[in-house]
Design a protein around this motif. Structure first.
Motif, PDB file in Angstrom:
ATOM      1  N   PRO A 228     -18.453  21.659  -6.396  1.00 59.77           N
ATOM      2  CA  PRO A 228     -19.145  19.759  -5.552  1.00 59.77           C
ATOM      3  C   PRO A 228     -19.456  20.780  -4.725  1.00 59.77           C
ATOM      4  O   PRO A 228     -19.627  21.743  -3.756  1.00 59.77           O
ATOM      5  CB  PRO A 228     -17.304  20.063  -4.943  1.00 59.77           C
ATOM      6  CG  PRO A 228     -16.679  21.269  -5.268  1.00 59.77           C
ATOM      7  CD  PRO A 228     -17.111  21.627  -6.165  1.00 59.77           C
ATOM      8  N   LEU A 229     -20.696  19.560  -4.537  1.00 55.65           N
ATOM      9  CA  LEU A 229     -21.739  19.630  -3.767  1.00 55.65           C
ATOM     10  C   LEU A 229     -21.463  20.333  -2.169  1.00 55.65           C
ATOM     11  O   LEU A 229     -22.122  20.394  -1.152  1.00 55.65           O
ATOM     12  CB  LEU A 229     -23.437  19.001  -3.995  1.00 55.65           C
ATOM     13  CG  LEU A 229     -23.538  18.750  -4.817  1.00 55.65           C
ATOM     14  CD1 LEU A 229     -24.720  17.310  -4.893  1.00 55.65           C
ATOM     15  CD2 LEU A 229     -24.365  20.037  -5.511  1.00 55.65           C
ATOM     16  N   CYS A 230     -20.450  19.641  -1.899  1.00 49.77           N
ATOM     17  CA  CYS A 230     -19.883  19.707  -0.328  1.00 49.77           C
ATOM     18  C   CYS A 230     -19.821  20.967   0.208  1.00 49.77           C
ATOM     19  O   CYS A 230     -20.275  21.259   1.789  1.00 49.77           O
ATOM     20  CB  CYS A 230     -18.974  18.674  -0.027  1.00 49.77           C
ATOM     21  SG  CYS A 230     -17.587  18.856  -1.380  1.00 49.77           S
ATOM     22  N   CYS A 277     -14.220  10.829  -1.561  1.00 46.51           N
ATOM     23  CA  CYS A 277     -16.162  10.500  -2.114  1.00 46.51           C
ATOM     24  C   CYS A 277     -16.876   9.991  -1.084  1.00 46.51           C
ATOM     25  O   CYS A 277     -17.113  10.273  -0.719  1.00 46.51           O
ATOM     26  CB  CYS A 277     -16.585  11.361  -3.632  1.00 46.51           C
ATOM     27  SG  CYS A 277     -15.616  12.875  -3.895  1.00 46.51           S
ATOM     28  N   CYS A 280     -19.918   9.203   0.600  1.00 51.66           N
ATOM     29  CA  CYS A 280     -20.719  11.043   0.477  1.00 51.66           C
ATOM     30  C   CYS A 280     -21.581  10.572   0.501  1.00 51.66           C
ATOM     31  O   CYS A 280     -22.834  10.308  -0.100  1.00 51.66           O
ATOM     32  CB  CYS A 280     -20.255  11.960  -0.357  1.00 51.66           C
ATOM     33  SG  CYS A 280     -21.114  13.853  -0.460  1.00 51.66           S
ATOM     34  N   CYS A 286     -24.043  14.666  -6.951  1.00 52.80           N
ATOM     35  CA  CYS A 286     -22.981  15.553  -7.473  1.00 52.80           C
ATOM     36  C   CYS A 286     -22.089  14.505  -8.653  1.00 52.80           C
ATOM     37  O   CYS A 286     -22.186  13.848  -8.535  1.00 52.80           O
ATOM     38  CB  CYS A 286     -22.103  15.765  -5.563  1.00 52.80           C
ATOM     39  SG  CYS A 286     -20.313  16.509  -6.016  1.00 52.80           S
ATOM     40  N   LYS A 303     -15.308  17.234   0.606  1.00 48.26           N
ATOM     41  CA  LYS A 303     -15.243  16.661   1.920  1.00 48.26           C
ATOM     42  C   LYS A 303     -16.165  16.231   2.403  1.00 48.26           C
ATOM     43  O   LYS A 303     -17.888  16.812   2.297  1.00 48.26           O
ATOM     44  CB  LYS A 303     -15.470  17.899   3.233  1.00 48.26           C
ATOM     45  CG  LYS A 303     -14.108  19.738   2.880  1.00 48.26           C
ATOM     46  CD  LYS A 303     -15.213  20.667   3.767  1.00 48.26           C
ATOM     47  CE  LYS A 303     -16.228  21.147   3.035  1.00 48.26           C
ATOM     48  NZ  LYS A 303     -16.092  22.648   3.453  1.00 48.26           N
ATOM     49  N   PRO A 304     -16.265  14.745   2.095  1.00 48.59           N
ATOM     50  CA  PRO A 304     -17.853  13.856   1.991  1.00 48.59           C
ATOM     51  C   PRO A 304     -18.860  14.546   3.030  1.00 48.59           C
ATOM     52  O   PRO A 304     -18.086  14.495   4.586  1.00 48.59           O
ATOM     53  CB  PRO A 304     -16.859  12.352   2.286  1.00 48.59           C
ATOM     54  CG  PRO A 304     -15.343  12.598   2.732  1.00 48.59           C
ATOM     55  CD  PRO A 304     -15.267  14.211   1.935  1.00 48.59           C
TER      56      PRO A 304
HETATM   57  S1  SF4 Z   1     -17.068  15.070  -0.950  1.00 46.27           S
HETATM   58 FE1  SF4 Z   1     -19.709  14.463  -1.346  1.00 46.27          FE
HETATM   59  S2  SF4 Z   1     -20.135  16.025  -2.242  1.00 46.27           S
HETATM   60 FE2  SF4 Z   1     -18.425  16.797  -2.353  1.00 46.27          FE
HETATM   61  S3  SF4 Z   1     -17.260  16.171  -4.291  1.00 46.27           S
HETATM   62 FE3  SF4 Z   1     -17.332  14.631  -3.194  1.00 46.27          FE
HETATM   63  S4  SF4 Z   1     -19.252  13.285  -3.623  1.00 46.27           S
HETATM   64 FE4  SF4 Z   1     -19.626  15.652  -4.014  1.00 46.27          FE
END
Ligand code: SF4
Length: 308
Positions: A228-230, A277, A280, A286, A303-304
């Motif tokens: 996950p990109l966060c 999300c 986000c 993502c 973590k958005p």
């Molecule tokens: S919070 Fe954002 S970055 Fe994290 S999993 Fe969800 S969409 Fe992806």
């Protein structure tokens, strides 16, 4: 879309001389292997479809007696890049290493799951596999073969060792490496989820540390995959999925399934963003996290991103 390159991943079958605890194909070992004739036909079909990359994988494809023959045939057909992901053990035999290099293979991706025999062999469940992998690397170097990449599946058993694994890759001068967050949707990691799958909040700092070690050593191309990109917002240029979506259309041709859009279906079915999300800033780029992960651990760690 049209300027994307076609990558065909040709699965030869699921037989393997390792027995990795987390293997996605752990429940498929007994399925029949493809025949040589099938593989040669499929290589020709890949060429006919305009494949730029043919990646030959298993199980462990190099243990097939016809492996070099299939590679040589694919090169003779004119496929620009013929590659193989391997556990590296076969290359410990100098004659086998020479035979495969002479077949014309363009690139090899070595799977390194520990920085030492204790960690690696505990995960491959194949005593001696690390020693053979190291010997294989040395034999390929001695033959002048340089197109070697690396990948590491990130699980509980090697998490603390990720910086040491990064140092192993640096010592062996591997310019392209992927640290892959384990896929628990199928196979070994699904069967032993709690024993193998780390929390992303624990894994991400160590994956990022490994990427940072690579960058400091002059390897900015190392990547993290299936994350996950966060947890990676300061290194979005080092996320495999973002890069591959831009560059490739990937088809998987396996003995038991054909997937004409492996990248798209993974994002649509295998991984998920959740209600958490919403809003986000990285939502569009993502893929979220594995669906089985969400079932087992929930989404409280996501973590958005409100600010980039
Ligand atoms: S919070 Fe954002 S970055 Fe994290 S999993 Fe969800 S969409 Fe992806």
């Amino acid at each position: 879309m049209n300027d994307k390159k076609l990558k065909v991943v040709l699965f030869t079958g699921y037989a393997c001389n390792n027995n990795c605890a987390f293997c996605i194909d752990a429940d498929k070992r007994a399925l029949p292997q493809k025949t040589t004739a099938e593989l040669l036909r499929e290589a020709a079909r890949a060429k006919g479809k305009g494949a730029y990359i043919l990646e030959i994988i298993g199980g462990e494809a190099t243990i097939r007696p016809d492996f070099s023959r299939v590679v040589a045939a694919a090169k003779k057909l004119g496929i620009p890049q013929v590659a193989c992901a391997t556990n590296g053990r076969l290359f410990a035999d100098p004659a086998a290493a020479r035979r495969i290099v002479r077949s014309g293979i363009d690139a090899l991706v070595f799977s390194v799951h520990g920085p030492d025999a204790r960690t690696h062999d505990a995960l491959t469940r194949a005593p001696g596999s690390f020693a053979q992998l190291r010997k294989g690397l040395a034999n390929l170097r001695a033959l002048g073969f340089k197109k070697i990449s690396g990948n590491t599946t990130v699980v509980k058993g090697n998490l603390a060792a990720l910086p040491a694994i990064a140092k192993f890759y640096i010592k062996n001068r591997i310019p392209n490496v992927e640290f892959i967050f384990v896929d628990p949707n199928y196979g070994g990691a699904k069967n032993d989820f709690k024993g193998l799958v780390p929390r992303i909040s624990k894994a991400a700092p160590l994956m990022r540390r490994a990427l940072a070690l690579g960058r400091a050593a002059g390897y900015p191309g190392w990547k993290a995959r299936y994350v996950p990109l966060c947890y990676f917002k300061d290194c979005l240029g080092q996320i495999s999925e973002i890069n591959e979506r831009e560059q490739f259309l990937t088809e998987h041709w396996a003995p038991d399934f054909v997937n004409r859009d492996a990248i798209g279906s993974r994002a649509a079915v295998g991984r998920r963003r959740t209600a958490r999300c919403r809003g986000c800033l990285l939502y569009g780029a993502c893929e979220g996290i594995w669906t089985e992960y969400l079932k087992q651990y929930g989404d409280a760690e996501l973590k958005p991103v409100r600010k980039l």
